[in-house]
Design a protein around this motif. Structure first.
Motif, short mmCIF file in Angstrom:
data_model
loop_
_atom_site.label_atom_id
_atom_site.label_comp_id
_atom_site.label_asym_id
_atom_site.label_seq_id
_atom_site.Cartn_x
_atom_site.Cartn_y
_atom_site.Cartn_z
N ASP A 30 0.82 -1.21 0.00
CA ASP A 30 0.00 0.00 0.00
C ASP A 30 0.86 1.26 0.00
N GLU A 31 1.94 1.26 0.79
CA GLU A 31 2.84 2.40 0.81
C GLU A 31 3.48 2.61 -0.56
N LYS A 32 3.85 1.53 -1.20
CA LYS A 32 4.47 1.61 -2.52
C LYS A 32 3.47 2.18 -3.53
N ARG A 33 2.21 1.73 -3.47
CA ARG A 33 1.18 2.24 -4.37
C ARG A 33 0.94 3.73 -4.15
N LYS A 34 0.94 4.15 -2.88
CA LYS A 34 0.74 5.57 -2.58
C LYS A 34 1.92 6.40 -3.09
N LEU A 35 3.11 5.88 -2.99
CA LEU A 35 4.30 6.60 -3.38
C LEU A 35 4.42 6.70 -4.91
N PHE A 36 4.24 5.58 -5.60
CA PHE A 36 4.45 5.55 -7.05
C PHE A 36 3.15 5.62 -7.86
N GLY A 37 2.03 5.36 -7.24
CA GLY A 37 0.77 5.36 -7.97
C GLY A 37 0.61 4.07 -8.76
N GLU A 38 -0.49 3.98 -9.44
CA GLU A 38 -0.75 2.81 -10.27
C GLU A 38 0.09 2.89 -11.54
N PRO A 39 0.51 1.76 -12.09
CA PRO A 39 1.31 1.79 -13.32
C PRO A 39 0.49 2.31 -14.50
N ASP A 40 1.16 3.04 -15.38
CA ASP A 40 0.50 3.60 -16.56
C ASP A 40 0.44 2.53 -17.64
N THR A 41 -0.75 2.09 -17.94
CA THR A 41 -0.93 1.06 -18.97
C THR A 41 -1.69 1.61 -20.17
N SER A 42 -1.66 2.92 -20.38
CA SER A 42 -2.43 3.53 -21.46
C SER A 42 -1.88 3.19 -22.84
N ASP A 43 -0.59 2.85 -22.95
CA ASP A 43 -0.01 2.55 -24.26
C ASP A 43 -0.17 1.09 -24.66
N ILE A 44 -0.75 0.27 -23.79
CA ILE A 44 -0.98 -1.14 -24.11
C ILE A 44 -2.33 -1.26 -24.78
N PRO A 45 -2.38 -1.77 -26.01
CA PRO A 45 -3.67 -1.86 -26.70
C PRO A 45 -4.59 -2.88 -26.04
N GLU A 46 -5.87 -2.58 -26.09
CA GLU A 46 -6.84 -3.49 -25.51
C GLU A 46 -7.18 -4.59 -26.51
N VAL A 47 -7.18 -5.82 -26.05
CA VAL A 47 -7.50 -6.95 -26.92
C VAL A 47 -9.02 -7.07 -26.98
N THR A 48 -9.55 -7.00 -28.20
CA THR A 48 -11.00 -7.11 -28.35
C THR A 48 -11.39 -8.38 -29.10
#
Length: 87
Positions: A30-48
């Protein structure tokens, strides 16, 4: 060898110590998540399309057209060779 949380908990015999290790691990995560935030996955295409189905007819049509062209070239070459041999 890397050990995960499951491996560490399996090695500990005392249930209270297991729970303390688990709580400490979750607190650190939890401390790590608060410090760094959630990983940015916006450049990963969504599989449809999970089926990966691709129609084969266009590929087969290209192969057929290529084979017909090669057969026509071979037939013409055979005619020219036959004409040269008969002279």
């Amino acid at each position: 060898m890397l050990m995960g949380l499951h491996d560490i908990l399996a090695a500990v015999a005392d249930p209270e110590e297991r729970e303390a290790i688990r709580r400490d691990f979750l607190r650190r995560m939890d401390e790590k998540r608060k410090l760094f935030g959630e990983p940015d996955t916006s450049d990963i295409p969504e599989v449809t399309d999970f089926s990966h189905f691709r129609p084969g007819k266009p590929i087969i049509d290209k192969i057929r057209a290529h084979n017909l062209k090669v057969q026509a070239e071979r037939a013409e070459r055979a005619k020219l060779e036959e004409a040269v041999l008969t002279k």
